[in-house]
Design a protein around this motif. Sequence first.
Motif, PDB file in Angstrom:
ATOM      1  N   ARG A   1       0.834  -1.208   0.000  1.00  0.00           N
ATOM      2  CA  ARG A   1       0.000   0.000   0.000  1.00  0.00           C
ATOM      3  C   ARG A   1       0.865   1.253   0.000  1.00  0.00           C
ATOM      4  NH1 ARG A   1      -4.615  -1.623   4.433  1.00  0.00           N
ATOM      5  NH2 ARG A   1      -5.737  -3.070   3.085  1.00  0.00           N
ATOM      6  N   ARG A   2       1.947   1.233   0.796  1.00  0.00           N
ATOM      7  CA  ARG A   2       2.848   2.388   0.852  1.00  0.00           C
ATOM      8  C   ARG A   2       3.490   2.629  -0.506  1.00  0.00           C
ATOM      9  NH1 ARG A   2       6.780   0.646   4.298  1.00  0.00           N
ATOM     10  NH2 ARG A   2       7.916  -0.038   2.477  1.00  0.00           N
ATOM     11  N   GLU A   3       3.993   1.554  -1.120  1.00  0.00           N
ATOM     12  CA  GLU A   3       4.630   1.691  -2.429  1.00  0.00           C
ATOM     13  C   GLU A   3       3.645   2.204  -3.470  1.00  0.00           C
ATOM     14  OE1 GLU A   3       7.837   1.370  -3.224  1.00  0.00           O
ATOM     15  OE2 GLU A   3       8.197   1.066  -1.092  1.00  0.00           O
ATOM     16  N   LEU A   4       2.418   1.704  -3.431  1.00  0.00           N
ATOM     17  CA  LEU A   4       1.406   2.147  -4.373  1.00  0.00           C
ATOM     18  C   LEU A   4       1.074   3.618  -4.150  1.00  0.00           C
ATOM     19  CD1 LEU A   4      -0.551   1.387  -6.650  1.00  0.00           C
ATOM     20  CD2 LEU A   4      -2.209   0.749  -4.899  1.00  0.00           C
ATOM     21  N   ALA A   5       0.900   4.009  -2.899  1.00  0.00           N
ATOM     22  CA  ALA A   5       0.585   5.405  -2.596  1.00  0.00           C
ATOM     23  C   ALA A   5       1.741   6.328  -2.977  1.00  0.00           C
ATOM     24  CB  ALA A   5       0.253   5.560  -1.119  1.00  0.00           C
ATOM     25  N   ASN A   6       2.971   5.921  -2.687  1.00  0.00           N
ATOM     26  CA  ASN A   6       4.124   6.742  -3.046  1.00  0.00           C
ATOM     27  C   ASN A   6       4.292   6.824  -4.553  1.00  0.00           C
ATOM     28  OD1 ASN A   6       4.689   7.275  -0.389  1.00  0.00           O
ATOM     29  ND2 ASN A   6       6.255   5.687  -0.222  1.00  0.00           N
TER      30      ASN A   6
END
Length: 89
Positions: free
Chosen positions: A72-77
């Motif tokens: 989720r973090r990678e997708l959001a970033n």
Amino acid sequence: MKYIGALQAVVTAGLSDREPTAAELDAIDLEMPLIAAEVELLDVQIMTLDRPVSELDARRIRRARRRVLAARRELANGIAAVNTPGVGA
């Protein structure tokens, strides 16, 4: 008595036959690491439904949750970097 089923079929007939667009396929491809991590978490949770959770099971669940959060973090970033002009150039 009026039947409304025939009227609704005309409105929704073409929607089920429609193929995904290139943009929709690209969005799915972009989210695939998150989808895979969520499926892995669900698999681990399903494994522990019919038995008491052991320490090994608890570790598997924690690892799977961390993978979901990381995805989720990678997708959001990644989305934030794409939507922010001039950043990362």
